[in-house]
Design a protein around this motif. Structure first.
Motif, mmCIF file in Angstrom:
data_model
loop_
_atom_site.group_PDB
_atom_site.id
_atom_site.type_symbol
_atom_site.label_atom_id
_atom_site.label_comp_id
_atom_site.label_asym_id
_atom_site.label_seq_id
_atom_site.Cartn_x
_atom_site.Cartn_y
_atom_site.Cartn_z
ATOM 1 N N SER A 12 0.810 -1.218 0.000
ATOM 2 C CA SER A 12 0.000 0.000 0.000
ATOM 3 C C SER A 12 0.843 1.267 0.000
ATOM 4 O O SER A 12 0.501 2.249 -0.661
ATOM 5 N N ILE A 15 2.069 1.687 -3.583
ATOM 6 C CA ILE A 15 0.968 2.077 -4.465
ATOM 7 C C ILE A 15 0.605 3.535 -4.245
ATOM 8 O O ILE A 15 0.396 4.298 -5.205
ATOM 9 N N ILE A 16 0.560 3.988 -3.012
ATOM 10 C CA ILE A 16 0.258 5.394 -2.700
ATOM 11 C C ILE A 16 1.348 6.288 -3.277
ATOM 12 O O ILE A 16 1.065 7.351 -3.845
ATOM 13 N N LEU A 19 0.858 6.529 -6.989
ATOM 14 C CA LEU A 19 -0.292 7.382 -7.284
ATOM 15 C C LEU A 19 0.015 8.853 -7.043
ATOM 16 O O LEU A 19 -0.425 9.716 -7.796
ATOM 17 N N LEU A 22 2.066 10.000 -9.927
ATOM 18 C CA LEU A 22 1.185 10.130 -11.093
ATOM 19 C C LEU A 22 0.348 11.410 -11.023
ATOM 20 O O LEU A 22 0.208 12.127 -12.019
ATOM 21 N N VAL A 23 -0.174 11.754 -9.846
ATOM 22 C CA VAL A 23 -0.952 12.990 -9.662
ATOM 23 C C VAL A 23 -0.066 14.203 -9.889
ATOM 24 O O VAL A 23 -0.468 15.177 -10.537
#
Length: 166
Positions: A12, A15-16, A19, A22-23
């Motif tokens: 997790s 993955i965070i 992300l 990516l943001v």
């Protein structure tokens, strides 16, 4: 399905982090696109704004009006040109001059026949007969290269000379 939830719980943080990256990349791309849009928008406004603050539509309407005025002026010039062509056709264009000795006892060629014709062959032939005591001048109308009056040889030659120049 339980396996997927376990993998997500274990990874997790990763993955965070992906992300978030990516943001951040999407926000950076959005910022770049916004700046490019502003530049294109600024150039578009400059393009559509003409001198004196007129927009592109007003400029095009003005040019269309100017073109209509020019077309009207061209038509007027064409009509005037046709009128001038007609007037020029009626003007004396070519002269035919023949000098001759009208009387045997005179020494020089002081008599003459002068044909003055327009492009249609219409006009007049003038004949001046020089004598010791007097000079006489005769005028005979010419229509399409001929006359209703009898012409002398000199007058015929003057008319022919004038017609050859047409």
């Amino acid at each position: 399905m339980n396996n997927i939830f376990q993998v997500i719980q274990v990874n997790s943080a990763l993955i965070i982090l992906v992300l978030i990256i990516l943001v951040i990349l999407l926000l950076l791309a959005q910022f770049i696109l916004y700046r490019r849009f502003k530049e294109v928008s600024r150039r578009y406004k400059l393009l559509t704004r003409g001198p004196n603050g007129a927009d592109l539509e007003q400029i095009l309407q003005q040019y269309a009006g100017d073109v209509k005025k020019l077309e009207k002026g061209e038509e007027e010039l064409r009509v005037q040109q046709e009128r001038l062509k007609e007037q020029v056709a009626e003007c004396v264009h070519n002269l035919g001059l023949v000098r001759f000795n009208a009387f045997d006892n005179m020494g020089s060629d002081l008599s003459f026949s002068l044909a003055m014709l327009d492009r249609r062959g219409d006009g007049v032939v003038l004949t001046g007969l020089y004598g010791r005591d007097e000079t006489r001048l005769y005028a005979k109308p010419i229509r399409k290269g001929t006359s209703d009056y009898s012409l002398t040889q000199e007058e015929i030659k003057a008319v022919q000379i004038s017609l050859e120049k047409i």
